[in-house]
Enzyme design. Sequence first.
Site, mmCIF file in Angstrom:
data_model
loop_
_atom_site.group_PDB
_atom_site.id
_atom_site.type_symbol
_atom_site.label_atom_id
_atom_site.label_comp_id
_atom_site.label_asym_id
_atom_site.label_seq_id
_atom_site.Cartn_x
_atom_site.Cartn_y
_atom_site.Cartn_z
ATOM 1 N N SER A 75 0.807 -1.018 0.225
ATOM 2 C CA SER A 75 0.165 0.017 -0.134
ATOM 3 C C SER A 75 0.974 1.329 0.162
ATOM 4 O O SER A 75 1.963 1.223 -0.076
ATOM 5 C CB SER A 75 -0.867 -0.106 1.284
ATOM 6 O OG SER A 75 -0.099 0.159 2.575
ATOM 7 N N LYS A 76 0.209 2.367 -0.145
ATOM 8 C CA LYS A 76 0.814 3.715 0.025
ATOM 9 C C LYS A 76 1.879 4.010 0.997
ATOM 10 O O LYS A 76 3.014 4.598 1.126
ATOM 11 C CB LYS A 76 0.229 5.010 -0.138
ATOM 12 C CG LYS A 76 -0.724 5.046 -1.557
ATOM 13 C CD LYS A 76 -1.763 5.958 -1.730
ATOM 14 C CE LYS A 76 -2.408 6.070 -3.092
ATOM 15 N NZ LYS A 76 -3.309 7.230 -3.090
ATOM 16 N N ARG A 77 1.459 3.218 2.421
ATOM 17 C CA ARG A 77 2.353 3.553 3.440
ATOM 18 C C ARG A 77 3.927 2.840 3.205
ATOM 19 O O ARG A 77 4.678 3.021 3.841
ATOM 20 C CB ARG A 77 1.568 2.965 4.580
ATOM 21 C CG ARG A 77 1.564 1.327 4.863
ATOM 22 C CD ARG A 77 0.841 1.101 5.957
ATOM 23 N NE ARG A 77 0.144 -0.189 6.152
ATOM 24 C CZ ARG A 77 1.316 -1.135 6.761
ATOM 25 N NH1 ARG A 77 2.353 -0.822 7.345
ATOM 26 N NH2 ARG A 77 0.915 -2.446 6.656
#
Length: 625
Positions: A379-381
């Site tokens: 994910s973006k994290r």
Amino acid sequence: MLAFLGSTARPLTAAVPPTAPARSTAPLLAASATPDSSLAHRFSESGAVLPGGASASEVRSAMPSKRTASAVAAAVVAGASVVARRRRRPCGVVTASLRSLSRASFVRGSCTARRATEAPVEASSKVRVRFAPSPTGVLHVGGARTALFNWLFAKSHGGEMILRVEDTDVARSTAESEAAILEGLKWCGLTWDEGPDVGGDRGPYRQSERIKAGIYQEQLDKLVAQGDAYRCFLSPEELDEMRAEAERNDQAFVIQSPWANASEEEVQAMIDQGKSYVYRFRVPFDREIVVDDLVLGEVIWNSDDLGGDFVIVRQNGMPMYNFGVVVDDAQMGISHVLRAQEHLMNTPRQILMYEALGLKVPTFGHMPLILAPDRTKLSKRHGAVSVGEYQRRGFLPSGMVNYLAQLGWNDGTKQEIYSMDELLQAFKMERMSKVAAIFDTDKFKWVNGHHVRLLDDDKAVDLVGTQLKEHDLVKEVSGEFVRKASVLLRERISTLSEAVQELKDMMHFDIEDMLSSEVAKPYLEDGSLKETAKLILEAKDRGDFDAIGTDPEVFKKLAKTISEARGGVKKKALLAPLRLCLTSADHGPDMNKFFDMLRVADDNVLCECVPLDKRLALLKEKFEL
């Protein structure tokens, strides 16, 4: 493992239409009583009764917990008879259940699962694969890898790849997103033989356009006429109550709609009242579904594990994913469906629909997931996840393709750097891993760095020079300085965007900062820095620097002179003070190449630029030589 068989033999005022076969089995319990849930009671009031008079609690006591794929609460409110029997799984296969597959894991039999081998492609059949993105966002690395593997498989077999846009999510689908996804695929060097932008004889290639053409309605009508699909008027509130009842009783939620065997009169009465409905596919009981997956080998489901009758058309008339994809893949002649393992649980439902519609079932291959380093969903994290973001960060298409190809696949050798042609030659589905791949950004940069260094001079000038211009380090992508800088930077960067800071660091010369640094401290204390500066200035006076940058022998001769004057010092003791004096840093590019670039700096250069003569003058001033 236990499998449960249910009958939805709900007493009706009219006979069940012959096109909707009733599902009946010999009941395990024969008793009759009022169901103990409010929803069941409501159905009982309208005519639904339990056969034989058994209480709901008695029926539940004969059922296992939520781990099985049957929920007694759903069966009770639907007026179901329930039979339990023990089924044996053959060893040597992968078995799949609703709960286990939702965790993207597999339960193996007592023997090792059979290794998948790539099925030979018949000479008379043409390989046709598809990539079918939803235009609700950007092209993620997972989607790009799926497209890449489909492309490699098709092209390595002389086949075709079809691009289909699944844009039934009207609220989120946009033309901008579709354009961005197509652009991302093209940037990766992937092409397609049919699609919304190139046409083809099996279109339309957008699901929204296929809906308007009545393609799904035709197939829905066929399913309904055969009794394989039906209108279901269960409201969201009723479904929620059924779900809650299953949860309270530690049972898996299984849909067994009281509308599965409703009469035409009952259905028409609801329509006349303006009641909303969906279409559900009638899932057969205790049906074994087997797939010989190209990646996973043999995978077996039982239809009782699928959660009951599932929706194929929403209340708004939009086809659900499983229905739409079956119709589209069949009509577009898709021979192989290659997708991520997260879609594996869709496969048995789709096979049931292929068979109900009398369509040829394609060959399936479910590729490993891509996980973050902490083994969670990427994910973006965890950093960038879209192809466009990596493009903006200065990654190359060839680097992207090379790295994505190695996420779940290898050719059995130690080779790690591939061109697209080499991937095409090496690609075999049988080398696909079953295990999830880990996305490692550092490894990605390492692979990309190799592709940067493979750029020819002209391409390096184009790509690196553009970065320098965009960040106001040069005026134009032209001239000797830009060419020499681009070629020099090519050897020192992993991504194009790193070229900007790398050039700034190379060009920076701050003797004051150098003299006060920890790096210079030991060389100041032992006097080697001042002595080296003195020897450099003497060499300059002798004319030894006249050919600097153009003659590689200049620095060799200078290093030899300084080494002899300082008692034969070598390596770091020799080179570190020399580099500090000339560049104010203890590391950097080859000094002959650097000064070759520096000597051609002109008014096209906008970044800091301290010529050699000024550097030497500053050395003389600071060391009072």
